[in-house]
Design an enzyme around this catalytic site. Structure first.
Site, PDB file in Angstrom:
ATOM      1  CD  GLN A 282      -3.158 -10.991  42.557  1.00  0.00           C
ATOM      2  OE1 GLN A 282      -3.008 -12.077  43.106  1.00  0.00           O
ATOM      3  NE2 GLN A 282      -3.666  -9.948  43.180  1.00  0.00           N
ATOM      4  CG  PHE A 311      -3.223  -0.207  48.319  1.00  0.00           C
ATOM      5  CD1 PHE A 311      -2.290  -0.144  49.352  1.00  0.00           C
ATOM      6  CD2 PHE A 311      -4.483   0.329  48.531  1.00  0.00           C
ATOM      7  CE1 PHE A 311      -2.618   0.434  50.574  1.00  0.00           C
ATOM      8  CE2 PHE A 311      -4.830   0.907  49.743  1.00  0.00           C
ATOM      9  CZ  PHE A 311      -3.892   0.960  50.769  1.00  0.00           C
ATOM     10  CG  ASP A 379      -5.303  -5.340  44.469  1.00  0.00           C
ATOM     11  OD1 ASP A 379      -5.639  -6.164  45.345  1.00  0.00           O
ATOM     12  OD2 ASP A 379      -4.579  -5.641  43.499  1.00  0.00           O
ATOM     13  CB  CYS A 405      -5.303 -10.867  49.585  1.00  0.00           C
ATOM     14  SG  CYS A 405      -4.312  -9.645  50.468  1.00  0.00           S
TER      15      CYS A 405
END
EC number: 2.1.1.190
Length: 449
Positions: A282, A311, A379, A405
């Site tokens: 990130q 993930f 994720d 996301c």
């Protein structure tokens, strides 16, 4: 009766005409929405409650697109973009909108998408937000060698284009990294191998600043000496990435960047994440720490609980969950990241953590980690976790935290969770990328009793 030829309206004239539009709202990509002759018109750069002059550039059956020419009546939320490259660089697309309005729009868009496509309504958590500028701790700059001028350009690609926009600074990149762009451009143009250089990646880590230069052929001794001198002068670790993907430090040693995952204010023992340049991490340090802290708060991991992190990457969530005492299983599809995750577990002294490599879009029924769990964290990448969620009945987690996301795939996957008897308890915006339209989110689901 004779039928005479009737000329069709000149579409090129229709497309080139400048017209006035009243903008009502934004779409989830940040473009202004107006109505024209019964069609929706998307106008990037326009804001709600504005009257703008725009030029139609594309006509479809049910919608059209237009290019903003002039703002006739500006919104109270319109601000002057700070970046000198804003109108040419493809990196940011909302600098013309106040930061407060950006976040209000993103939160509203998230709620709207979830309600419209998943029928899901939950308690809206406060948005995770931080600094609006100089927040990126990592960026990859493209290079372009001009055979005529023999000059190398360094910058970002224009929106929806392969054209490289040469830049001298980046206002969303960490200040020490932004300050290195112009010196690096000068340095790279002094190298004999400048026509054989690929991208430049800049990283601000907790153990120093790093630069990765992609090369397509070996550099001579003079070029290596220039890089080593630059590294010493600017106190930065420079490494080269060759055609095989291997990394080599210009001074003979390769130091890997390290990030801290837990906020310094927590009472929990620190957790660090070591990674290889090129691995996904990130980019917003402040928001990533807040995101990890919120996931821990929502899941409330307890010693002895079995928590599955799908993930998992290199352990961004797995490591802190294990630090809280839970028995954690992390699954990731990229083998190199699984290896790095295992090394991170050892480096942090965590023995209650196991990582597996696996294709999470495949049949998971025979995987060694598949079975009853207490809690689940997801994720995924933009494609979402639809295939993995088909195995919910076998896993039966009481709680699911979904970090997304892409609100579109989150909404689709939320519908699966609702069908399986889960209820959306909390939903919150994660403003990972201020000055852009990108929306990230976290959702908490609990199995209905």
């Amino acid at each position: 009766m004779a039928q005479f030829f009737k000329a069709k309206p000149n579409s090129s004239k229709q497309l080139s005409a400048k017209q006035s539009f009243s903008v009502q709202q934004l779409d989830h990509l940040g473009a202004g929405i107006a109505q024209h002759q019964g069609k929706v018109v998307f106008i990037p750069g326009a804001l709600p409650n504005e009257t703008v002059q725009a030029q139609l550039t594309e006509q479809k059956k049910n919608y059209a697109r237009a290019k903003l020419i002039k703002v006739e009546t500006p919104s109270t939320e319109r601000v002057s973009p700070l970046c000198p490259h804003y109108h040419t660089c493809g990196g940011c697309d909302l600098q013309h909108m106040s930061l407060t309005a950006q976040r209000e729009h993103k939160s509203a868009a998230l709620v709207d998408i979830m309600a419209k496509f998943a029928g899901a309504e939950g308690s809206l958590a406060p948005a995770l937000s931080g600094e609006g500028w100089h927040y990126r701790r990592r960026a990859r700059l493209a290079t372009l060698f001009d055979k005529n001028t023999k000059q190398l350009s360094l910058g970002f690609r224009a929106s929806s284009s392969s054209h490289v926009v040469s830049i001298t600074e980046c206002l969303v990149l960490a200040k020490p990294l932004s300050d290195l762009i112009a010196p690096f451009a000068k340095l790279l143009n002094q190298l004999a191998a400048k026509s054989s250089l690929g991208h430049l990646e800049l990283i601000a880590a907790d153990n120093g600043h790093f630069a990765v230069i992609r090369i397509t052929k070996s550099l001579n001794d003079k070029d290596m000496a220039k890089l080593a001198q630059f590294a010493e002068q600017h106190q930065i670790h420079i490494c080269l990435q060759d055609n095989e993907g291997e990394f080599h430090g210009v001074n003979g040693t390769l130091l890997l960047p390290v990030y801290q995952l837990l906020d310094d204010k927590t009472d929990v023992q620190p957790v660090s994440l070591t990674f290889t340049p090129g691995n996904f991490v990130q980019v917003n340090a402040q928001i990533n720490k807040a995101m990890v802290a919120q996931a821990l708060d929502w899941l409330a991991p307890q010693p002895g609980e079995r928590i599955l992190d799908l993930f998992c990457g290199m352990g961004n969530f797995s490591l802190p969950l294990a630090r809280m005492g839970a028995d954690v299983i992390g699954v990731e599809g990229v083998p190199e990241m699984v290896s790095q995750a295992r090394e991170n577990a050892v480096a942090n002294g965590l023995s209650n953590l196991t990582f597996y490599h696996g294709d999470l879009s495949a049949d998971l029924s025979s995987e060694p980690w598949m079975g009853k769990i207490d809690k689940l964290l997801l994720d995924p990448a933009r494609a979402g976790a639809y295939e993995s969620l088909q195995w919910l009945k076998k896993m039966k987690p009481r709680q699911v935290v979904y970090v997304s996301c892409n609100p579109a795939s989150l909404a689709r996957d939320s519908a699966v969770l609702l069908e399986r008897g889960y209820k959306l308890q909390k939903l919150g915006l994660i403003d990972m990328f201020p000055q852009t339209h990108h929306i990230e989110a976290m959702a908490l689901f609990e199995l209905a009793k």
